[in-house]
Design an enzyme around this catalytic site. Structure first.
Site, PDB file in Angstrom:
ATOM      1  N   PRO A  11       0.782  -1.236   0.000  1.00 39.61           N
ATOM      2  CA  PRO A  11       0.000   0.000   0.000  1.00 39.61           C
ATOM      3  C   PRO A  11       0.813   1.285   0.000  1.00 39.61           C
ATOM      4  CG  PRO A  11      -0.142  -1.120   2.129  1.00 39.61           C
ATOM      5  CD  PRO A  11       0.522  -2.066   1.182  1.00 39.61           C
ATOM      6  N   ASN A  12       0.334   2.210  -0.777  1.00 35.95           N
ATOM      7  CA  ASN A  12       0.829   3.591  -0.891  1.00 35.95           C
ATOM      8  C   ASN A  12       2.106   3.730  -1.715  1.00 35.95           C
ATOM      9  OD1 ASN A  12      -1.274   4.824   0.703  1.00 35.95           O
ATOM     10  ND2 ASN A  12      -0.341   3.819   2.467  1.00 35.95           N
ATOM     11  N   ARG A  19       6.077  12.455  -1.951  1.00 33.41           N
ATOM     12  CA  ARG A  19       6.167  13.080  -0.623  1.00 33.41           C
ATOM     13  C   ARG A  19       7.246  12.383   0.210  1.00 33.41           C
ATOM     14  NH1 ARG A  19       3.834  10.030   3.425  1.00 33.41           N
ATOM     15  NH2 ARG A  19       2.424   8.407   2.711  1.00 33.41           N
ATOM     16  N   TYR A  24      12.038   8.555   1.631  1.00 33.00           N
ATOM     17  CA  TYR A  24      11.838   7.594   0.538  1.00 33.00           C
ATOM     18  C   TYR A  24      12.496   7.988  -0.781  1.00 33.00           C
ATOM     19  CZ  TYR A  24       8.321   5.797   3.764  1.00 33.00           C
ATOM     20  OH  TYR A  24       7.688   5.284   4.863  1.00 33.00           O
ATOM     21  N   ASN A  73       7.947  -5.747  -1.122  1.00 31.29           N
ATOM     22  CA  ASN A  73       7.905  -4.614  -0.197  1.00 31.29           C
ATOM     23  C   ASN A  73       6.457  -4.537   0.287  1.00 31.29           C
ATOM     24  OD1 ASN A  73       7.816  -2.264   1.233  1.00 31.29           O
ATOM     25  ND2 ASN A  73       9.002  -1.065  -0.250  1.00 31.29           N
ATOM     26  N   ALA A  76       3.096  -1.159   4.846  1.00 35.31           N
ATOM     27  CA  ALA A  76       2.502  -1.239   6.194  1.00 35.31           C
ATOM     28  C   ALA A  76       2.020  -2.640   6.559  1.00 35.31           C
ATOM     29  CB  ALA A  76       1.357  -0.237   6.304  1.00 35.31           C
ATOM     30  N   GLU A  97      12.457  -9.766   1.464  1.00 33.03           N
ATOM     31  CA  GLU A  97      11.638  -8.654   1.980  1.00 33.03           C
ATOM     32  C   GLU A  97      12.449  -7.380   1.814  1.00 33.03           C
ATOM     33  OE1 GLU A  97      10.800  -8.920   6.152  1.00 33.03           O
ATOM     34  OE2 GLU A  97       9.842  -6.948   6.210  1.00 33.03           O
ATOM     35  N   HIS A  99      12.653  -3.054   2.072  1.00 39.26           N
ATOM     36  CA  HIS A  99      12.148  -1.738   2.486  1.00 39.26           C
ATOM     37  C   HIS A  99      13.112  -0.670   1.987  1.00 39.26           C
ATOM     38  CE1 HIS A  99       9.116  -3.528   5.062  1.00 39.26           C
ATOM     39  NE2 HIS A  99      10.046  -4.399   5.417  1.00 39.26           N
ATOM     40  N   ARG A 106      13.453   3.810  12.608  1.00 35.91           N
ATOM     41  CA  ARG A 106      12.229   4.605  12.636  1.00 35.91           C
ATOM     42  C   ARG A 106      11.413   4.305  13.909  1.00 35.91           C
ATOM     43  NH1 ARG A 106       9.510   4.383   6.999  1.00 35.91           N
ATOM     44  NH2 ARG A 106       8.481   6.194   7.924  1.00 35.91           N
TER      45      ARG A 106
HETATM   46  O1  CA2 Z   1      10.652   1.821   3.490  1.00 37.07           O
HETATM   47  C1  CA2 Z   1       9.785   1.158   2.926  1.00 37.07           C
HETATM   48  O2  CA2 Z   1       9.903   0.701   1.786  1.00 37.07           O
HETATM   49  C2  CA2 Z   1       8.439   0.926   3.623  1.00 37.07           C
HETATM   50  O3  CA2 Z   1       8.042  -0.431   3.381  1.00 37.07           O
HETATM   51  C3  CA2 Z   1       7.438   1.895   3.066  1.00 37.07           C
HETATM   52  C4  CA2 Z   1       6.090   1.873   3.772  1.00 37.07           C
HETATM   53  C5  CA2 Z   1       6.225   1.975   5.276  1.00 37.07           C
HETATM   54  O4  CA2 Z   1       4.963   1.727   5.880  1.00 37.07           O
HETATM   55  C6  CA2 Z   1       7.222   0.998   5.793  1.00 37.07           C
HETATM   56  O5  CA2 Z   1       7.392   1.230   7.141  1.00 37.07           O
HETATM   57  C7  CA2 Z   1       8.574   1.105   5.106  1.00 37.07           C
HETATM   58  C8  CA2 Z   1       5.123   2.963   3.354  1.00 37.07           C
HETATM   59  C9  CA2 Z   1       5.346   3.621   2.062  1.00 37.07           C
HETATM   60  C10 CA2 Z   1       4.630   4.930   2.025  1.00 37.07           C
HETATM   61  O6  CA2 Z   1       4.459   5.274   0.707  1.00 37.07           O
HETATM   62  C11 CA2 Z   1       4.888   6.476   0.269  1.00 37.07           C
HETATM   63  C12 CA2 Z   1       4.019   7.174  -0.508  1.00 37.07           C
HETATM   64  C13 CA2 Z   1       4.400   8.384  -1.042  1.00 37.07           C
HETATM   65  C14 CA2 Z   1       5.648   8.880  -0.783  1.00 37.07           C
HETATM   66  C15 CA2 Z   1       6.511   8.183  -0.003  1.00 37.07           C
HETATM   67  C16 CA2 Z   1       6.118   6.967   0.532  1.00 37.07           C
END
Ligand code: CA2
Length: 146
Positions: A11-12, A19, A24, A73, A76, A97, A99, A106
């Protein structure tokens, strides 16, 4: 014919590059897909993203029949999904896995990943470059068992 490497994103991650660049980076998921394909030109890569936990579980189940390896990846869902863990436990090939950020630097709720219990290896904190590194690592593992 060799089975593809499944690269599954949770997700996301479709919003990557829009952002929190300090965590990231600015690379988009489309950029990362291109980096993965360039890393192993001779291998088939099946690159996907979903915001749905159920769809991620279904893709892992699909991998049991169709994939040589899984790079995931789970975002969440890493920290919440026993369903995803159970599905990954049924996959017998290599699982990485991944990230983008170093989840251990974090907040505490990012420190325990259920997915790690099924993973062959974990990559965290190498930014977008972690993806092509994971792809090359998986290709080397597959080569060594061929
Ligand atoms: O660091 C990673 O790749 C994560 O898996 C990214 C997840 C976060 O919940 C993990 O703790 C670590 C979330 C990614 C959020 O998505 C984004 C969306 C827009 C901009 C930046 C990140």
């Amino acid at each position: 014919m060799t089975k593809p490497i499944f690269i599954l994103n949770g997700p996301n991650l479709n919003r990557l590059g829009t952002r929190e660049p300090h965590i990231y980076g600015t690379t988009t998921l489309a950029d990362i897909e291109a980096m993965c394909r360039a890393a192993v030109p001779g291998l088939a890569v099946d690159f996907r993203q979903t915001n749905s936990e159920g769809e991620l579980v279904e893709w892992v189940q699909e991998a049991i029949e169709k994939a040589a390896a899984v790079i995931i990846n789970p975002a969440a869902y890493s920290f919440t999904s026993i369903a995803l863990l159970d599905a990954l436990k049924m996959f017998s090939g290599p699982i990485v896995e991944l990230h983008i950020s170093n989840i251990h630097r974090r907040e505490a709720h990012y420190h325990h990943s259920y997915v790690s219990l099924a993973a062959t290896a974990v990559i965290a904190g190498l930014g977008a470059n972690g993806y092509p590194m994971a792809v090359r690592a998986v290709a080397a593992i597959l080569e060594s068992v061929a």
